[in-house]
Design a protein around this motif. Structure first.
Motif, PDB file in Angstrom:
ATOM      1  N   CYS A 109      -8.671 -10.587  -0.498  1.00  0.00           N
ATOM      2  CA  CYS A 109      -7.535 -10.326  -1.379  1.00  0.00           C
ATOM      3  C   CYS A 109      -6.296  -9.985  -0.563  1.00  0.00           C
ATOM      4  O   CYS A 109      -6.350  -9.825   0.654  1.00  0.00           O
ATOM      5  CB  CYS A 109      -7.855  -9.213  -2.368  1.00  0.00           C
ATOM      6  SG  CYS A 109      -8.530  -7.722  -1.603  1.00  0.00           S
ATOM      7  N   SER A 136      -7.229  -1.066  -3.383  1.00  0.00           N
ATOM      8  CA  SER A 136      -8.389  -1.830  -3.849  1.00  0.00           C
ATOM      9  C   SER A 136      -9.142  -2.458  -2.683  1.00  0.00           C
ATOM     10  O   SER A 136     -10.374  -2.559  -2.709  1.00  0.00           O
ATOM     11  CB  SER A 136      -7.955  -2.907  -4.846  1.00  0.00           C
ATOM     12  OG  SER A 136      -7.006  -3.793  -4.267  1.00  0.00           O
ATOM     13  N   ARG A 137      -8.420  -2.866  -1.633  1.00  0.00           N
ATOM     14  CA  ARG A 137      -9.103  -3.376  -0.434  1.00  0.00           C
ATOM     15  C   ARG A 137      -9.990  -2.288   0.174  1.00  0.00           C
ATOM     16  O   ARG A 137     -11.121  -2.544   0.589  1.00  0.00           O
ATOM     17  CB  ARG A 137      -8.077  -3.844   0.601  1.00  0.00           C
ATOM     18  CG  ARG A 137      -7.470  -5.207   0.328  1.00  0.00           C
ATOM     19  CD  ARG A 137      -6.282  -5.455   1.230  1.00  0.00           C
ATOM     20  NE  ARG A 137      -6.668  -5.539   2.625  1.00  0.00           N
ATOM     21  CZ  ARG A 137      -6.892  -6.685   3.278  1.00  0.00           C
ATOM     22  NH1 ARG A 137      -6.793  -7.836   2.644  1.00  0.00           N
ATOM     23  NH2 ARG A 137      -7.204  -6.683   4.550  1.00  0.00           N
ATOM     24  N   GLU A 191      -2.733  -5.094  -1.596  1.00  0.00           N
ATOM     25  CA  GLU A 191      -3.643  -4.358  -2.474  1.00  0.00           C
ATOM     26  C   GLU A 191      -4.390  -3.308  -1.643  1.00  0.00           C
ATOM     27  O   GLU A 191      -5.621  -3.309  -1.565  1.00  0.00           O
ATOM     28  CB  GLU A 191      -4.633  -5.311  -3.138  1.00  0.00           C
ATOM     29  CG  GLU A 191      -3.979  -6.351  -4.050  1.00  0.00           C
ATOM     30  CD  GLU A 191      -5.014  -7.241  -4.719  1.00  0.00           C
ATOM     31  OE1 GLU A 191      -6.160  -6.794  -4.913  1.00  0.00           O
ATOM     32  OE2 GLU A 191      -4.679  -8.391  -5.047  1.00  0.00           O
ATOM     33  N   THR A 212      -8.822 -10.999  -6.427  1.00  0.00           N
ATOM     34  CA  THR A 212      -8.567  -9.570  -6.428  1.00  0.00           C
ATOM     35  C   THR A 212      -9.793  -8.889  -5.824  1.00  0.00           C
ATOM     36  O   THR A 212     -10.852  -9.502  -5.677  1.00  0.00           O
ATOM     37  CB  THR A 212      -8.341  -9.037  -7.846  1.00  0.00           C
ATOM     38  OG1 THR A 212      -9.577  -9.170  -8.588  1.00  0.00           O
ATOM     39  CG2 THR A 212      -7.235  -9.807  -8.566  1.00  0.00           C
TER      40      THR A 212
END
Length: 367
Positions: free
Chosen positions: A220, A227-228, A224, A197
């Motif tokens: 990841c 969050s990336r 995502e 993650t």
């Protein structure tokens, strides 16, 4: 130079040992040799490496889409009609490895017809590329021993560490052991193959701070997105898009949305034509590029050298070119050589990947 036939030959060559990484494991190179035959007797060739666990393509799907979907609309065109041929391929979504191999085979045929090396047609920047070697999932000491061997045997001074394991301590330990054992003059970078993650990736970066790691590749899942973006903003080193950027459109999306700030180009999935488009985006936006490896054979690795050596931007970093050393054999008639940590381009018409027909007969799986 009209195309008379497209041939897709499945073959299988075992690896000397299983290759393990976050997105899969391979024990055999189940590839497809792609040939574009012309009315002049010239044959363009390229290697297609299926990666079912990553892109969903298989030997069967590559052979079928090339011979049954593309060929009926491509046969009869000239190998120089690349825009028309790419228009045919664009109608089919995905199938990037099949498209990439067909494109490289077209460039190979064009180079042979023009009696010119393809690397010269592309740009002709330099005559060789530095080699980066990929280190797979192994205990830390074994990774260090392997890196030292490749340094001593081949003069390689750049290593990509395959990461994405759990617990994170396995990869963190490997980073520390490699840096301590190899010294500061060796370039080390990470590739998690979507195994973490974004938060886990940030923890790894925190616990490896000060080791001089140069890149963090595909930490990841591309889904995502937020969050990336957060990871890219906080990372002290460039975050490289790989599996998330197989096309020029994907590269545009990830770079402009903040999903990565460097790009891995793989000729096995983009060919030379789309690889140029991706490279143009990167140079225009001022981001770094790496030349990646899809566990390529010598045929595929030579294609990477051909493209990578053609441009200044792709020559700045070492290319991932040594995985063919993990294969028990190869189809290339004249084997590649790594000397002083580099592989030279071949100054012959085309790409220079002449095939050993006896080996092809031995390893092909359709007879």
């Amino acid at each position: 130079m009209k195309i008379t036939r497209i041939e897709a030959i499945p073959y299988a060559i075992p690896y000397t040992h299983p290759l393990k990484f976050a997105s899969g494991e391979v024990q055999t190179a189940d590839h497809v040799l792609v040939r574009v035959h012309t009315e002049d007797g010239i044959v363009g060739e390229a290697d297609a490496p299926p990666r079912p666990y990553t892109y969903g393509e298989t030997q069967v799907s590559i052979k079928n889409v090339l011979e049954e979907v593309f060929a009926p609309h491509v046969v009869g065109l000239s190998v120089f009609d690349r825009s028309q041929i790419h228009a045919v391929m664009r109608r089919t979504i995905h199938n990037q490895v099949a498209k990439g191999a067909l494109d490289i085979a077209l460039w190979d045929a064009m180079g042979k017809a023009l009696k010119t090396p393809v690397t010269t047609l592309l740009g002709g920047w330099t005559d060789s590329m530095r080699v980066s070697h990929m280190l797979g999932f192994k205990p830390a000491q074994e990774l260090l021993d392997e890196a030292r061997h490749f340094g001593e045997e081949y003069g390689i001074t750049t290593f990509k560490l395959k990461t994405g394991r759990r617990p994170l301590s396995l990869d963190i330990e490997a980073c520390h052991v490699l840096r301590e054992g190899l010294g500061d003059d060796v370039d080390l970078y990470l590739d998690a193959n979507r195994g973490w993650t974004a938060n886990e990736a940030m923890e790894v970066l925190r616990r490896t701070e000060g080791l001089g790691l140069s890149l963090l590749e595909e930490p990841c899942d591309a889904k995502e997105a937020m969050s990336r973006r957060r990871l890219v903003e906080k990372s002290p080193i460039p975050v490289v898009g790989d599996e998330s950027v197989p096309t020029a459109g994907d590269a545009s999306r990830e770079l402009l949305s903040g999903g990565c700030n460097a790009i891995c180009i793989k000729t096995a999935r983009s060919g030379f034509t789309e690889a140029q488009e991706i490279l143009g985006l990167c140079t225009g936006l001022g981001v770094d590029v790496t030349m990646g490896n899809q566990i390529d054979t010598q045929v595929g690795s030579l294609a990477t050298v051909t493209f990578g050596a053609a441009f200044e931007a792709t020559s700045r970093r070492a290319g991932e070119l040594s995985n063919f050393l993990d294969m028990a054999d190869d189809l290339l008639a004249e084997p590649l050589q790594i000397r002083d940590g580099r592989i030279a381009v071949r100054h012959v018409p085309g790409v220079g990947a002449a095939i050993d027909e006896d080996k092809l007969t031995r390893y092909r799986t359709d007879r």
